[in-house]
Scaffold this motif. Structure first.
Motif, PDB file in Angstrom:
ATOM      1  N   TYR A  54       0.798  -1.233   0.000  1.00 33.49           N
ATOM      2  CA  TYR A  54       0.000   0.000   0.000  1.00 33.49           C
ATOM      3  C   TYR A  54       0.832   1.286   0.000  1.00 33.49           C
ATOM      4  O   TYR A  54       0.469   2.251  -0.684  1.00 33.49           O
ATOM      5  CB  TYR A  54      -0.959   0.012   1.197  1.00 33.49           C
ATOM      6  CG  TYR A  54      -2.046  -1.034   1.090  1.00 33.49           C
ATOM      7  CD1 TYR A  54      -3.020  -0.956   0.102  1.00 33.49           C
ATOM      8  CD2 TYR A  54      -2.084  -2.111   1.977  1.00 33.49           C
ATOM      9  CE1 TYR A  54      -4.016  -1.915   0.000  1.00 33.49           C
ATOM     10  CE2 TYR A  54      -3.081  -3.076   1.887  1.00 33.49           C
ATOM     11  CZ  TYR A  54      -4.040  -2.971   0.895  1.00 33.49           C
ATOM     12  OH  TYR A  54      -5.014  -3.917   0.789  1.00 33.49           O
ATOM     13  N   PRO A  55       1.924   1.383   0.769  1.00 35.08           N
ATOM     14  CA  PRO A  55       2.631   2.668   0.807  1.00 35.08           C
ATOM     15  C   PRO A  55       3.029   3.155  -0.597  1.00 35.08           C
ATOM     16  O   PRO A  55       2.773   4.315  -0.950  1.00 35.08           O
ATOM     17  CB  PRO A  55       3.870   2.365   1.668  1.00 35.08           C
ATOM     18  CG  PRO A  55       3.423   1.246   2.566  1.00 35.08           C
ATOM     19  CD  PRO A  55       2.528   0.402   1.708  1.00 35.08           C
ATOM     20  N   LEU A  56       3.619   2.270  -1.381  1.00 38.44           N
ATOM     21  CA  LEU A  56       4.093   2.683  -2.709  1.00 38.44           C
ATOM     22  C   LEU A  56       2.934   2.844  -3.696  1.00 38.44           C
ATOM     23  O   LEU A  56       2.889   3.823  -4.458  1.00 38.44           O
ATOM     24  CB  LEU A  56       5.125   1.664  -3.235  1.00 38.44           C
ATOM     25  CG  LEU A  56       5.771   1.989  -4.577  1.00 38.44           C
ATOM     26  CD1 LEU A  56       6.438   3.365  -4.571  1.00 38.44           C
ATOM     27  CD2 LEU A  56       6.803   0.907  -4.959  1.00 38.44           C
ATOM     28  N   VAL A  57       1.987   1.917  -3.682  1.00 35.76           N
ATOM     29  CA  VAL A  57       0.885   1.995  -4.657  1.00 35.76           C
ATOM     30  C   VAL A  57      -0.038   3.184  -4.368  1.00 35.76           C
ATOM     31  O   VAL A  57      -0.495   3.868  -5.287  1.00 35.76           O
ATOM     32  CB  VAL A  57       0.091   0.666  -4.679  1.00 35.76           C
ATOM     33  CG1 VAL A  57      -1.261   0.843  -5.350  1.00 35.76           C
ATOM     34  CG2 VAL A  57       0.889  -0.397  -5.417  1.00 35.76           C
ATOM     35  N   LEU A  58      -0.274   3.455  -3.086  1.00 34.51           N
ATOM     36  CA  LEU A  58      -1.140   4.600  -2.771  1.00 34.51           C
ATOM     37  C   LEU A  58      -0.446   5.928  -3.076  1.00 34.51           C
ATOM     38  O   LEU A  58      -1.096   6.946  -3.292  1.00 34.51           O
ATOM     39  CB  LEU A  58      -1.583   4.551  -1.304  1.00 34.51           C
ATOM     40  CG  LEU A  58      -2.532   3.394  -0.955  1.00 34.51           C
ATOM     41  CD1 LEU A  58      -2.837   3.378   0.536  1.00 34.51           C
ATOM     42  CD2 LEU A  58      -3.835   3.482  -1.752  1.00 34.51           C
ATOM     43  N   SER A  59       0.878   5.912  -3.094  1.00 37.53           N
ATOM     44  CA  SER A  59       1.626   7.139  -3.400  1.00 37.53           C
ATOM     45  C   SER A  59       1.791   7.360  -4.895  1.00 37.53           C
ATOM     46  O   SER A  59       1.813   8.499  -5.351  1.00 37.53           O
ATOM     47  CB  SER A  59       3.023   7.083  -2.766  1.00 37.53           C
ATOM     48  OG  SER A  59       2.921   6.868  -1.385  1.00 37.53           O
ATOM     49  N   THR A  60       1.936   6.274  -5.620  1.00 40.56           N
ATOM     50  CA  THR A  60       2.292   6.427  -7.043  1.00 40.56           C
ATOM     51  C   THR A  60       1.206   5.943  -7.992  1.00 40.56           C
ATOM     52  O   THR A  60       1.242   6.248  -9.180  1.00 40.56           O
ATOM     53  CB  THR A  60       3.567   5.620  -7.367  1.00 40.56           C
ATOM     54  OG1 THR A  60       3.287   4.228  -7.168  1.00 40.56           O
ATOM     55  CG2 THR A  60       4.727   6.036  -6.489  1.00 40.56           C
ATOM     56  N   GLY A  61       0.297   5.118  -7.492  1.00 43.24           N
ATOM     57  CA  GLY A  61      -0.688   4.490  -8.371  1.00 43.24           C
ATOM     58  C   GLY A  61      -0.230   3.112  -8.807  1.00 43.24           C
ATOM     59  O   GLY A  61       0.964   2.765  -8.692  1.00 43.24           O
ATOM     60  N   LEU A  62      -1.203   2.338  -9.305  1.00 42.78           N
ATOM     61  CA  LEU A  62      -0.891   0.955  -9.710  1.00 42.78           C
ATOM     62  C   LEU A  62       0.104   0.896 -10.857  1.00 42.78           C
ATOM     63  O   LEU A  62       0.753  -0.125 -11.080  1.00 42.78           O
ATOM     64  CB  LEU A  62      -2.183   0.259 -10.155  1.00 42.78           C
ATOM     65  CG  LEU A  62      -2.851  -0.721  -9.198  1.00 42.78           C
ATOM     66  CD1 LEU A  62      -4.006  -1.401  -9.906  1.00 42.78           C
ATOM     67  CD2 LEU A  62      -1.864  -1.768  -8.698  1.00 42.78           C
ATOM     68  N   SER A  63       0.248   2.000 -11.583  1.00 44.51           N
ATOM     69  CA  SER A  63       1.145   1.999 -12.744  1.00 44.51           C
ATOM     70  C   SER A  63       2.592   1.739 -12.348  1.00 44.51           C
ATOM     71  O   SER A  63       3.418   1.410 -13.197  1.00 44.51           O
ATOM     72  CB  SER A  63       1.045   3.330 -13.485  1.00 44.51           C
ATOM     73  OG  SER A  63       1.438   4.384 -12.620  1.00 44.51           O
ATOM     74  N   ILE A  64       2.901   1.855 -11.044  1.00 45.62           N
ATOM     75  CA  ILE A  64       4.262   1.552 -10.597  1.00 45.62           C
ATOM     76  C   ILE A  64       4.615   0.104 -10.946  1.00 45.62           C
ATOM     77  O   ILE A  64       5.785  -0.222 -11.180  1.00 45.62           O
ATOM     78  CB  ILE A  64       4.425   1.803  -9.061  1.00 45.62           C
ATOM     79  CG1 ILE A  64       5.884   1.678  -8.621  1.00 45.62           C
ATOM     80  CG2 ILE A  64       3.554   0.860  -8.252  1.00 45.62           C
ATOM     81  CD1 ILE A  64       6.797   2.754  -9.114  1.00 45.62           C
ATOM     82  N   ALA A  65       3.601  -0.759 -10.998  1.00 39.11           N
ATOM     83  CA  ALA A  65       3.864  -2.165 -11.337  1.00 39.11           C
ATOM     84  C   ALA A  65       4.465  -2.267 -12.736  1.00 39.11           C
ATOM     85  O   ALA A  65       5.399  -3.038 -12.971  1.00 39.11           O
ATOM     86  CB  ALA A  65       2.590  -2.992 -11.233  1.00 39.11           C
ATOM     87  N   GLY A  66       3.939  -1.470 -13.656  1.00 33.31           N
ATOM     88  CA  GLY A  66       4.462  -1.482 -15.024  1.00 33.31           C
ATOM     89  C   GLY A  66       5.910  -1.013 -15.063  1.00 33.31           C
ATOM     90  O   GLY A  66       6.747  -1.579 -15.770  1.00 33.31           O
ATOM     91  N   ASP A  67       6.201   0.026 -14.292  1.00 29.50           N
ATOM     92  CA  ASP A  67       7.583   0.537 -14.239  1.00 29.50           C
ATOM     93  C   ASP A  67       8.533  -0.552 -13.757  1.00 29.50           C
ATOM     94  O   ASP A  67       9.586  -0.798 -14.334  1.00 29.50           O
ATOM     95  CB  ASP A  67       7.697   1.707 -13.246  1.00 29.50           C
ATOM     96  CG  ASP A  67       6.993   2.957 -13.737  1.00 29.50           C
ATOM     97  OD1 ASP A  67       6.161   2.837 -14.647  1.00 29.50           O
ATOM     98  OD2 ASP A  67       7.280   4.034 -13.204  1.00 29.50           O
ATOM     99  N   LEU A  68       8.148  -1.187 -12.638  1.00 33.03           N
ATOM    100  CA  LEU A  68       9.041  -2.173 -12.021  1.00 33.03           C
ATOM    101  C   LEU A  68       9.145  -3.448 -12.854  1.00 33.03           C
ATOM    102  O   LEU A  68      10.175  -4.126 -12.842  1.00 33.03           O
ATOM    103  CB  LEU A  68       8.559  -2.499 -10.595  1.00 33.03           C
ATOM    104  CG  LEU A  68       8.591  -1.314  -9.619  1.00 33.03           C
ATOM    105  CD1 LEU A  68       7.930  -1.693  -8.297  1.00 33.03           C
ATOM    106  CD2 LEU A  68      10.021  -0.834  -9.381  1.00 33.03           C
TER     107      LEU A  68
END
Ligand code: O7E
Length: 211
Positions: free
Chosen positions: A34-48
């Motif tokens: 939650y900390p990272l996804v709530l800060s950046t959005g689910l699109s962080i998964a695509g980046d990583l």
């Protein structure tokens, strides 16, 4: 070989990317919560995902079966490879997470016992054992068990057999990687790595311990 899973609990997209990229040669998967996804959005998964490492969604999913299904579908659509769910909601709800994960060729893990001091309040007295048994009966790929209590990991291993045990609580919470890495399939490490002056060097050090 015990896996090293980076728990990427930072709040900034660029920092998350930079840490993950520098640690990538030394880690086996990245756990995002939650900390990272709530800060950046689910699109962080695509980046990583560009790093080519398995991505674990630590949303500790704990709802009715239909809502669990909707959450897990969104998790796998976003590019995650595994999801972590709670088992205390019951076998039907946990099994839904497993079914969605497997329908996407992904994995699902059930929390058996948590690592913080307060976890003993509800998880002890037979509950963790029941959750571990539920994970097995639900066809989950493994459980989460506390690096802060190696004796409990040993006891839960008796229940889950060859299913995987991923274990958070190393370092910042006091768990000793030398002890725990021998008992589990993967250690989950956050602050010890991402708060280190040189996260990659710390990840490399831990990667040597676990082998
Ligand atoms: O203490 P750290 O910084 O190494 O981070 C540990 C991470 O593991 C952090 O994301 C925390 O939310 C998670 N965690 C625990 O610390 N204890 C638990 O019992 C369970 C988890 C967890 O990740 O659950 C799913 C794996």
């Amino acid at each position: 070989m015990t896996e090293l899973i980076l728990s990427l609990d930072v709040l900034d997209r660029q920092r998350a990317r930079a840490i993950a990229e520098s640690c990538a040669p030394f880690i086996d998967a990245i756990k995002v919560g939650y900390p990272l996804v709530l800060s950046t959005g689910l699109s962080i998964a695509g980046d990583l995902a560009e790093l080519g490492l398995p991505l674990i969604a630590d949303f500790k999913v704990a709802d009715i079966p239909n809502t669990n299904r909707l959450i897990c579908e969104a998790v796998f659509a976003a590019g995650f490879d595994a999801v972590i769910a709670h088992g205390f909601v019951g076998a039907d709800a946990a099994r839904t997470c497993v079914e969605v994960a497997h329908s996407h060729s992904g994995e699902a893990y059930i929390v058996a016992e948590m690592s913080h001091p307060g976890a003993t309040e509800f998880f002890h007295g037979g509950v963790a054992e029941r959750l571990a048994a539920l994970a097995v009966a639900s066809g989950a790929d493994g459980i989460i068990a506390p690096a802060t209590r190696p004796d409990r990991v040993r006891e839960l291993r008796e229940i889950v057999g060859k299913r995987k045990i991923y274990s958070p609580g190393v370092g910042a919470q006091g768990g000793d990687p030398d002890v725990v890495a021998r008992l589990v399939d993967g250690i989950i490490v956050g602050r010890s790595i991402y708060e280190a002056e040189d996260p990659a060097a710390e990840a490399e050090r831990l990667s040597r311990i676990r082998r």
